[in-house]
Design a protein around this motif. Structure first.
Motif, mmCIF file in Angstrom:
data_model
loop_
_atom_site.group_PDB
_atom_site.id
_atom_site.type_symbol
_atom_site.label_atom_id
_atom_site.label_comp_id
_atom_site.label_asym_id
_atom_site.label_seq_id
_atom_site.Cartn_x
_atom_site.Cartn_y
_atom_site.Cartn_z
ATOM 1 N N ALA A 25 -1.579 -49.166 22.944
ATOM 2 C CA ALA A 25 -1.214 -48.533 24.427
ATOM 3 C C ALA A 25 -2.172 -48.568 25.666
ATOM 4 C CB ALA A 25 -1.435 -46.907 24.008
ATOM 5 N N LYS A 26 -2.944 -49.458 25.039
ATOM 6 C CA LYS A 26 -4.551 -49.737 26.380
ATOM 7 C C LYS A 26 -4.056 -51.519 26.171
ATOM 8 C CE LYS A 26 -7.715 -45.751 24.519
ATOM 9 N NZ LYS A 26 -9.415 -45.780 24.496
ATOM 10 N N GLU A 42 5.477 -52.050 29.901
ATOM 11 C CA GLU A 42 5.540 -50.142 29.495
ATOM 12 C C GLU A 42 6.160 -50.068 28.680
ATOM 13 O OE1 GLU A 42 6.638 -52.929 31.388
ATOM 14 O OE2 GLU A 42 5.882 -52.964 33.295
ATOM 15 N N ARG A 43 7.190 -50.048 28.308
ATOM 16 C CA ARG A 43 8.138 -49.236 27.670
ATOM 17 C C ARG A 43 7.140 -49.585 26.128
ATOM 18 N NH1 ARG A 43 12.662 -47.364 28.629
ATOM 19 N NH2 ARG A 43 13.804 -47.706 30.740
ATOM 20 N N LEU A 44 6.894 -50.777 25.690
ATOM 21 C CA LEU A 44 5.875 -50.656 24.549
ATOM 22 C C LEU A 44 4.246 -50.068 24.765
ATOM 23 C CD1 LEU A 44 6.167 -54.700 23.845
ATOM 24 C CD2 LEU A 44 6.582 -52.609 22.561
ATOM 25 N N ALA A 45 3.720 -49.782 25.580
ATOM 26 C CA ALA A 45 2.661 -48.755 25.658
ATOM 27 C C ALA A 45 3.375 -47.475 25.743
ATOM 28 C CB ALA A 45 2.062 -49.029 27.341
ATOM 29 N N GLU A 49 1.418 -44.447 23.540
ATOM 30 C CA GLU A 49 0.858 -44.008 23.741
ATOM 31 C C GLU A 49 1.716 -42.409 22.823
ATOM 32 O OE1 GLU A 49 -0.830 -41.119 27.344
ATOM 33 O OE2 GLU A 49 -0.840 -43.098 27.691
ATOM 34 N N LEU A 50 3.016 -42.174 23.152
ATOM 35 C CA LEU A 50 3.587 -40.689 22.523
ATOM 36 C C LEU A 50 3.428 -40.885 21.499
ATOM 37 C CD1 LEU A 50 5.856 -39.073 23.266
ATOM 38 C CD2 LEU A 50 7.820 -40.427 22.652
ATOM 39 N N PHE A 51 3.113 -41.646 20.299
ATOM 40 C CA PHE A 51 3.418 -42.068 18.863
ATOM 41 C C PHE A 51 2.256 -41.436 18.373
ATOM 42 C CE2 PHE A 51 1.623 -43.633 14.782
ATOM 43 C CZ PHE A 51 2.557 -43.958 13.780
ATOM 44 N N TYR A 52 0.740 -41.992 19.434
ATOM 45 C CA TYR A 52 -0.646 -41.470 19.400
ATOM 46 C C TYR A 52 -0.564 -40.148 19.442
ATOM 47 C CZ TYR A 52 -5.276 -40.961 20.813
ATOM 48 O OH TYR A 52 -6.483 -40.557 21.260
ATOM 49 N N ARG A 53 -0.071 -39.353 20.393
ATOM 50 C CA ARG A 53 -0.071 -38.074 20.221
ATOM 51 C C ARG A 53 0.349 -37.263 19.747
ATOM 52 N NH1 ARG A 53 -3.166 -36.845 24.717
ATOM 53 N NH2 ARG A 53 -2.352 -35.301 25.143
ATOM 54 N N TRP A 278 10.185 -36.667 25.843
ATOM 55 C CA TRP A 278 10.896 -37.764 25.760
ATOM 56 C C TRP A 278 10.611 -38.426 27.927
ATOM 57 C CZ3 TRP A 278 13.487 -41.262 25.311
ATOM 58 C CH2 TRP A 278 14.507 -42.682 25.684
ATOM 59 N N ASP A 279 10.266 -36.787 28.404
ATOM 60 C CA ASP A 279 9.959 -36.734 29.829
ATOM 61 C C ASP A 279 8.417 -37.677 30.394
ATOM 62 O OD1 ASP A 279 12.791 -35.736 30.912
ATOM 63 O OD2 ASP A 279 10.910 -33.523 31.091
ATOM 64 N N PHE A 280 8.012 -37.431 29.346
ATOM 65 C CA PHE A 280 6.532 -38.218 28.880
ATOM 66 C C PHE A 280 6.433 -39.437 28.723
ATOM 67 C CE2 PHE A 280 2.788 -39.188 26.138
ATOM 68 C CZ PHE A 280 1.724 -39.492 27.734
#
Length: 439
Positions: A25-26, A42-45, A49-53, A278-280
């Motif tokens: 993500a970073k 942008e989509r990869l990041a 990040e969504l997976f990480y969180r 999803w919104d995130f």
């Protein structure tokens, strides 16, 4: 039987993927990284990040209240440990200023003890409650300790022990100058603690504000009430109580694990959480940093859960949600009968949210029927229109709608103000008696 152990094993196995996703993500979002200029970065990041969180382990957040604004001045705040017991710490948010006028003003402000819930989340869930109270009050709070971090040698912790802790903290701060605020779950043990102190002839707090708690769960039962009543007590003991694994200080202690509670929280409204995530993702793709940060702040708190001691959890299910011992007048704490009718001098405020889906309408206001000896001029019921459970103590509606009622009630029952209110009430009473006699 080994569910907790399997959960820890799964967490350990997915940890490398979680850290990898955080790094990705970073890498795909940092302006200094050449990979951030690739098409679709942008989509990869955002996906990483969504997976990480979703997969990361959420530790207890900090209160992080370092200053508040009082009369246009920034006042530094220091979090101080006042007392520590095996399952709870008593904290004070001490305010400091070198402005003489501010010092005098703060010295005369009311003292409040906020009794935080021991129902899954940490006391930091009440961060907004504390921050809002601080400009006008001296604030203490109960900071409950994650049961998995308490060694078995410390013994068990029951609902009776909870009531005992509340009484100890009230005595330590000084009941004669104190206003107690109970938010959600502690409404019942706080009412019991003050009732027992009154029955013994001890000094009791100046006021007691009960917010969104199940004094009488028979009134307008919610999904939470129904879950507790549909299953027998043995079902809870068999299906949701587990032993803490060996990698924690409380190894072997029986608890209701935080991860199971979190699953229950999410299951109550899965569509909402899916939409929020999803919104995130979409906000990250669009570069909407403010909304993305608001999501992070909310879920950093929401996903940080603690284990509850098994004895305490099962006591709460039985006493509060299944047998309704408090409203039925049949609750004994450590051999003493809880009699709210013994409370005579403590003022009572009850607060409910019109849209509360955790503590239904009338469940908190039921305290007035039980506290029959409190004079009418020392009582107040308030129902916040359009407010759900969390809005009672956090967010814009708490600050703009609920807090003014709470602040006004506490001010009215603080000695300097309470004396004039009692005199006015006596005058009204005498006037009414005179009119009746003359008629």
């Amino acid at each position: 039987m080994f569910l907790y152990q399997f959960h820890e094993l799964g967490r350990a196995m997915t940890a490398p993927l979680t850290y990898w996703a955080e790094a990705n993500a970073k890498v795909f979002s940092a302006s200094s990284s050449m990979l951030s200029s690739l098409p679709g970065s942008e989509r990869l990041a955002a996906a990483n990040e969504l997976f990480y969180r979703v997969g990361k382990d959420y530790e207890k957040p900090e209160f992080a209240i370092h200053q508040v604004t009082k009369d246009g001045h920034d006042v530094p705040v220091v979090e101080k440990l006042i007392a520590e017991k095996p399952f709870c710490r008593l904290l004070r948010f001490k305010r400091y200023t070198d402005d003489a006028e501010n010092i005098l003003g703060m010295k005369d402000q009311p003292t409040v003890l906020v009794v935080a819930p021991l129902s899954g989340h940490h006391a930091t869930l009440l961060r907004d409650t504390v921050r809002t109270l601080l400009p006008d009050h001296k604030v203490y709070i109960t900071d409950w300790i994650d049961a998995r971090m308490v060694p078995r040698e410390a013994g068990g912790f029951t609902l009776d022990d909870y009531v005992g802790y509340v009484q100890e903290f009230i005595r330590l701060i000084g009941a004669e100058k104190l206003h107690v605020i109970a938010v959600c779950q502690p409404v019942v043990p706080v009412l019991a603690a003050v009732s027992l102190m009154a029955s013994r002839g001890e000094a009791t707090p100046l006021s007691m504000s009960l917010m969104g708690g199940p004094v009488d769960g028979r009134s307008s039962p919610t999904a939470v009430n129904n879950l507790a009543t549909e299953k027998p007590l043995w079902w809870f003991e068999t299906n949701v109580i587990h032993q803490v694994p060996s990698n924690y200080p409380g190894k072997g202690r029986k608890v209701y694990p935080g991860f199971l509670q979190h699953m229950g929280f999410v299951a109550m409204n899965p569509e909402r959480h899916f939409t929020s995530h999803w919104d995130f993702y979409q906000n990250l793709v669009k570069g909407d940093g403010n909304d993305a940060q608001a999501h992070r702040r909310f879920y950093d708190e929401y996903n940080a859960v603690l284990d509850m001691p098994a004895e305490y959890y099962l006591d709460t299910i039985r006493i509060v949600f299944q047998e309704f011992l408090l409203p039925r007048g049949e609750w004994d704490v450590a051999g003493e009968r809880v009699q709210p009718s013994a409370i005579g001098t403590t003022a009572l405020l009850t607060i409910e949210g019109e849209l509360d889906d955790i503590s239904g309408q009338g469940q908190t206001h039921a305290a007035h029927d039980l506290c029959s000896a409190i004079p009418a001029h020392k009582r107040r019921q308030f129902t916040a229109r359009g407010v759900g459970h969390y809005g009672i103590f956090s967010g814009r509606r708490w600050r703009n709608l609920v807090y003014p009622e709470l602040r006004g009630f506490i001010a009215a029952h603080t000695p300097a103000n309470a004396a004039s209110q009692d005199a006015a009430a006596a005058t009204r009473s005498n006037g009414k008696a005179t009119a009746q006699a003359g008629g």
